[in-house]
Design an enzyme around this catalytic site. Structure first.
Site, PDB file in Angstrom:
ATOM      1  N   GLY A  15      29.043  47.646  46.704  1.00 12.80           N
ATOM      2  CA  GLY A  15      29.709  47.468  47.985  1.00 12.80           C
ATOM      3  C   GLY A  15      29.935  48.794  48.684  1.00 12.80           C
ATOM      4  O   GLY A  15      30.213  49.809  48.045  1.00 12.80           O
ATOM      5  N   ALA A  26      28.796  66.033  51.276  1.00 16.25           N
ATOM      6  CA  ALA A  26      29.269  67.097  50.396  1.00 16.25           C
ATOM      7  C   ALA A  26      28.248  67.411  49.308  1.00 16.25           C
ATOM      8  O   ALA A  26      28.046  68.586  48.952  1.00 16.25           O
ATOM      9  CB  ALA A  26      30.606  66.692  49.767  1.00 16.25           C
ATOM     10  N   ARG A  29      25.246  69.307  51.058  1.00 17.99           N
ATOM     11  CA  ARG A  29      25.582  70.672  51.482  1.00 17.99           C
ATOM     12  C   ARG A  29      25.928  71.568  50.291  1.00 17.99           C
ATOM     13  O   ARG A  29      25.707  72.778  50.339  1.00 17.99           O
ATOM     14  CB  ARG A  29      26.699  70.637  52.511  1.00 17.99           C
ATOM     15  CG  ARG A  29      26.201  70.003  53.815  1.00 17.99           C
ATOM     16  CD  ARG A  29      27.065  70.263  55.000  1.00 17.99           C
ATOM     17  NE  ARG A  29      26.353  69.869  56.230  1.00 17.99           N
ATOM     18  CZ  ARG A  29      26.873  69.910  57.440  1.00 17.99           C
ATOM     19  NH1 ARG A  29      28.115  70.345  57.610  1.00 17.99           N
ATOM     20  NH2 ARG A  29      26.156  69.545  58.486  1.00 17.99           N
ATOM     21  N   ARG A  76      22.412  45.595  45.703  1.00 13.90           N
ATOM     22  CA  ARG A  76      22.592  45.274  44.294  1.00 13.90           C
ATOM     23  C   ARG A  76      21.217  44.903  43.744  1.00 13.90           C
ATOM     24  O   ARG A  76      20.566  44.005  44.242  1.00 13.90           O
ATOM     25  CB  ARG A  76      23.589  44.133  44.109  1.00 13.90           C
ATOM     26  CG  ARG A  76      24.946  44.439  44.742  1.00 13.90           C
ATOM     27  CD  ARG A  76      25.958  43.339  44.493  1.00 13.90           C
ATOM     28  NE  ARG A  76      27.140  43.487  45.337  1.00 13.90           N
ATOM     29  CZ  ARG A  76      28.174  44.270  45.038  1.00 13.90           C
ATOM     30  NH1 ARG A  76      28.161  44.968  43.923  1.00 13.90           N
ATOM     31  NH2 ARG A  76      29.211  44.351  45.849  1.00 13.90           N
ATOM     32  N   ASP A 107      32.210  49.988  39.529  1.00  9.85           N
ATOM     33  CA  ASP A 107      31.922  49.734  38.120  1.00  9.85           C
ATOM     34  C   ASP A 107      30.479  49.304  37.867  1.00  9.85           C
ATOM     35  O   ASP A 107      29.868  49.707  36.874  1.00  9.85           O
ATOM     36  CB  ASP A 107      32.904  48.714  37.534  1.00  9.85           C
ATOM     37  CG  ASP A 107      32.960  47.406  38.305  1.00  9.85           C
ATOM     38  OD1 ASP A 107      32.236  47.263  39.320  1.00  9.85           O
ATOM     39  OD2 ASP A 107      33.734  46.524  37.905  1.00  9.85           O
ATOM     40  N   THR A 130      35.135  52.639  45.958  1.00  3.44           N
ATOM     41  CA  THR A 130      35.393  51.204  46.082  1.00  3.44           C
ATOM     42  C   THR A 130      36.785  51.028  46.673  1.00  3.44           C
ATOM     43  O   THR A 130      37.732  51.693  46.241  1.00  3.44           O
ATOM     44  CB  THR A 130      35.306  50.484  44.728  1.00  3.44           C
ATOM     45  OG1 THR A 130      35.895  49.171  44.839  1.00  3.44           O
ATOM     46  CG2 THR A 130      36.026  51.240  43.617  1.00  3.44           C
ATOM     47  N   ASP A 132      38.809  48.722  46.263  1.00  2.00           N
ATOM     48  CA  ASP A 132      39.743  48.059  45.345  1.00  2.00           C
ATOM     49  C   ASP A 132      40.552  49.041  44.499  1.00  2.00           C
ATOM     50  O   ASP A 132      41.553  48.657  43.894  1.00  2.00           O
ATOM     51  CB  ASP A 132      38.997  47.109  44.415  1.00  2.00           C
ATOM     52  CG  ASP A 132      38.505  45.860  45.132  1.00  2.00           C
ATOM     53  OD1 ASP A 132      38.969  45.607  46.263  1.00  2.00           O
ATOM     54  OD2 ASP A 132      37.662  45.139  44.568  1.00  2.00           O
ATOM     55  N   ASP A 134      39.874  50.248  41.597  1.00  2.00           N
ATOM     56  CA  ASP A 134      39.948  49.622  40.272  1.00  2.00           C
ATOM     57  C   ASP A 134      39.125  50.344  39.207  1.00  2.00           C
ATOM     58  O   ASP A 134      38.596  49.712  38.281  1.00  2.00           O
ATOM     59  CB  ASP A 134      39.508  48.154  40.360  1.00  2.00           C
ATOM     60  CG  ASP A 134      38.085  47.989  40.884  1.00  2.00           C
ATOM     61  OD1 ASP A 134      37.488  48.991  41.334  1.00  2.00           O
ATOM     62  OD2 ASP A 134      37.568  46.861  40.854  1.00  2.00           O
ATOM     63  N   ARG A 167      57.366  31.267  61.925  1.00  2.95           N
ATOM     64  CA  ARG A 167      56.090  31.147  61.219  1.00  2.95           C
ATOM     65  C   ARG A 167      56.077  31.855  59.874  1.00  2.95           C
ATOM     66  O   ARG A 167      56.717  32.886  59.681  1.00  2.95           O
ATOM     67  CB  ARG A 167      54.955  31.708  62.087  1.00  2.95           C
ATOM     68  CG  ARG A 167      54.493  30.711  63.134  1.00  2.95           C
ATOM     69  CD  ARG A 167      53.331  31.217  63.943  1.00  2.95           C
ATOM     70  NE  ARG A 167      52.909  30.195  64.901  1.00  2.95           N
ATOM     71  CZ  ARG A 167      52.181  30.428  65.980  1.00  2.95           C
ATOM     72  NH1 ARG A 167      51.794  31.659  66.259  1.00  2.95           N
ATOM     73  NH2 ARG A 167      51.845  29.445  66.782  1.00  2.95           N
ATOM     74  N   MET A 174      41.594  42.005  50.075  1.00  3.03           N
ATOM     75  CA  MET A 174      40.631  42.167  48.997  1.00  3.03           C
ATOM     76  C   MET A 174      41.324  42.665  47.728  1.00  3.03           C
ATOM     77  O   MET A 174      42.347  43.327  47.781  1.00  3.03           O
ATOM     78  CB  MET A 174      39.505  43.106  49.410  1.00  3.03           C
ATOM     79  CG  MET A 174      38.513  42.461  50.354  1.00  3.03           C
ATOM     80  SD  MET A 174      37.098  43.525  50.727  1.00  3.03           S
ATOM     81  CE  MET A 174      36.033  42.335  51.552  1.00  3.03           C
ATOM     82  N   ARG A 176      39.761  41.522  43.850  1.00  4.01           N
ATOM     83  CA  ARG A 176      39.362  40.446  42.947  1.00  4.01           C
ATOM     84  C   ARG A 176      40.068  40.560  41.599  1.00  4.01           C
ATOM     85  O   ARG A 176      40.563  39.591  41.057  1.00  4.01           O
ATOM     86  CB  ARG A 176      37.840  40.476  42.754  1.00  4.01           C
ATOM     87  CG  ARG A 176      37.282  39.321  41.936  1.00  4.01           C
ATOM     88  CD  ARG A 176      35.795  39.503  41.704  1.00  4.01           C
ATOM     89  NE  ARG A 176      35.533  40.720  40.950  1.00  4.01           N
ATOM     90  CZ  ARG A 176      34.545  41.580  41.210  1.00  4.01           C
ATOM     91  NH1 ARG A 176      33.736  41.353  42.218  1.00  4.01           N
ATOM     92  NH2 ARG A 176      34.373  42.654  40.474  1.00  4.01           N
ATOM     93  N   GLY A 190      56.221  45.620  54.649  1.00  6.42           N
ATOM     94  CA  GLY A 190      57.474  44.873  54.521  1.00  6.42           C
ATOM     95  C   GLY A 190      57.293  43.399  54.230  1.00  6.42           C
ATOM     96  O   GLY A 190      58.063  42.558  54.728  1.00  6.42           O
ATOM     97  N   GLU A 192      57.479  39.762  52.453  1.00  9.61           N
ATOM     98  CA  GLU A 192      58.536  39.086  51.700  1.00  9.61           C
ATOM     99  C   GLU A 192      58.110  38.774  50.272  1.00  9.61           C
ATOM    100  O   GLU A 192      58.938  38.684  49.372  1.00  9.61           O
ATOM    101  CB  GLU A 192      58.947  37.790  52.406  1.00  9.61           C
ATOM    102  CG  GLU A 192      59.912  37.990  53.566  1.00  9.61           C
ATOM    103  CD  GLU A 192      59.297  38.754  54.733  1.00  9.61           C
ATOM    104  OE1 GLU A 192      60.014  39.547  55.360  1.00  9.61           O
ATOM    105  OE2 GLU A 192      58.090  38.559  55.008  1.00  9.61           O
ATOM    106  N   LYS A 218      66.229  34.525  57.347  1.00 14.09           N
ATOM    107  CA  LYS A 218      64.924  34.912  57.869  1.00 14.09           C
ATOM    108  C   LYS A 218      64.242  33.702  58.499  1.00 14.09           C
ATOM    109  O   LYS A 218      64.211  32.616  57.920  1.00 14.09           O
ATOM    110  CB  LYS A 218      64.037  35.486  56.753  1.00 14.09           C
ATOM    111  CG  LYS A 218      64.509  36.839  56.222  1.00 14.09           C
ATOM    112  CD  LYS A 218      63.546  37.378  55.168  1.00 14.09           C
ATOM    113  CE  LYS A 218      64.014  38.733  54.649  1.00 14.09           C
ATOM    114  NZ  LYS A 218      63.101  39.277  53.620  1.00 14.09           N
ATOM    115  N   GLU A 227      42.934  38.505  46.757  1.00 11.00           N
ATOM    116  CA  GLU A 227      41.943  37.435  46.663  1.00 11.00           C
ATOM    117  C   GLU A 227      41.744  36.945  45.232  1.00 11.00           C
ATOM    118  O   GLU A 227      41.340  35.799  45.006  1.00 11.00           O
ATOM    119  CB  GLU A 227      40.603  37.878  47.248  1.00 11.00           C
ATOM    120  CG  GLU A 227      39.945  39.034  46.508  1.00 11.00           C
ATOM    121  CD  GLU A 227      38.622  39.441  47.138  1.00 11.00           C
ATOM    122  OE1 GLU A 227      37.993  38.592  47.787  1.00 11.00           O
ATOM    123  OE2 GLU A 227      38.233  40.607  46.968  1.00 11.00           O
TER     124      GLU A 227
END
Length: 328
Positions: A15, A26, A29, A76, A107, A130, A132, A134, A167, A174, A176, A190, A192, A218, A227
């Site tokens: 990704g 970088a 160069r 991929r 990974d 990435t 994430d 992770d 509402r 994102m 996983r 902020g 809830e 509230k 996700e």
């Protein structure tokens, strides 16, 4: 004795993430600075198999530090998962006189690099990219900071409309397997409640949180959902479940999706990419291989690829505690 490095190739795989272009810049160069040749490989490992190479110099990477995505493209490659595919990639590298490889990704990218190094003893250095965040062994991955800022900005705008009505917004971000984006953006915006894949709190905790919000007066709420969190089969089923017991809320669902991957990288990601790109070239020139360049306490560190790929990543319980306290 390690082979002298004269020509380094660089690719991006998996990704895309903001900061990849800055990292490529970088690397290129740094090669120019140290009088090394540099080759860009298009379309990741698939381009490696198809010898989709281009010689790059310092001018080839001008005006890309501020661009999102990756100008080398990404993909991929199922073929690279086979021994035959990796053998073809190795032949292309040796035929082109390339001595070492910098791989930029997550990974899956590092797993491919680890297999490749083990089979052919070909010098590999990884740069973690990435959104994430992770990957083990580094405090931050390229793209994470930019994605986080994008998410917080989006949630801020959603809160404007949430507070104008009675509402409840469920916002999917994102993540996983890792809830870093959800946890940090939830605190920053902020929220809830924050639902994370690392926790198995179940839906009752969220319902209890909504009851507390209602009792405290509230009239609108924001719930951030990673996700990979599975209180429901999906976020829409979760919204349906809430609506059955909280009819007072006008429930809306917002899935931020790939907007989190795009956009100009933050200054933090540009600087991090530059540090890791320079570090990757210097590590290869020093005979290092099979490592990832990470950052820990502001310092660039060398991490074995095996360590970077470990799944037992530590969850930040202190940050979760902060989120619980500040959401009352």
């Amino acid at each position: 004795m390690a082979k002298k490095i004269n020509k380094i190739a660089v690719l991006t795989s998996g990704g895309d993430a903001p900061g990849m272009n800055a990292a490529i810049r970088a690397v290129v160069r740094s090669c120019s600075y140290y009088n090394l040749e540099c080759v860009g490989i298009y379309r990741g490992y698939q381009g490696l198999i198809e010898a989709d190479f281009e010689v790059l110099n310092a001018r080839s990477v001008r005006n890309i530090i501020n661009k999102g995505g990756t100008f080398l493209k990404s993909s991929r490659s199922e073929e690279f998962k086979t021994k035959e595919g990796r053998a073809k990639a190795h032949k292309n590298l040796t035929d082109a006189g390339i001595d070492a490889l910098v791989v930029i990704g997550g990974d899956g990218t590092f797993t491919g690099g680890l297999y490749f190094n083990n089979e052919f003893n070909f010098p590999i250095v990884g740069i973690p990219a990435t959104i994430d965040n992770d990957i083990n062994g580094t405090d931050y991955t390229l793209g994470y900071d930019t994605a986080l800022n994008t998410v917080v900005e989006a949630i801020d705008k959603i809160r404007d409309t949430a507070s104008s009505h009675n509402r409840l917004f469920l916002i999917e971000v994102m993540g996983r397997d890792a809830g870093d984006i959800a946890l940090n953006s939830g605190i920053g915006a902020g929220a809830e409640e924050i639902l994370l894949p690392e926790e198995d709190q179940g839906i009752q905790r969220m319902m209890d949180s909504l009851e507390k919000s209602k009792k405290s007066g509230k009239t609108s709420s924001i719930i951030v959902v990673a996700e990979g969190e599975k209180s429901g089969k999906n976020i829409f089923q979760l919204a349906e479940f809430i609506s059955q017991s909280h009819e007072e809320y006008d429930i809306r669902v917002s899935v931020l999706g790939h907007i989190q991957r795009g956009g100009s990288p933050s200054c933090f990601d540009r600087v991090l990419a530059s540090k890791l790109g320079v570090g990757a070239v210097e590590a290869l020139a020093d005979g290092k291989t099979n490592i990832m360049l990470g950052v820990h306490h502001q310092k660039v560190v060398h991490v074995p690829l095996e360590t970077a790929l470990k799944e037992d990543r530590e969850f930040d319980q202190e940050l979760r505690r902060v989120a619980n306290i500040t959401s009352v």
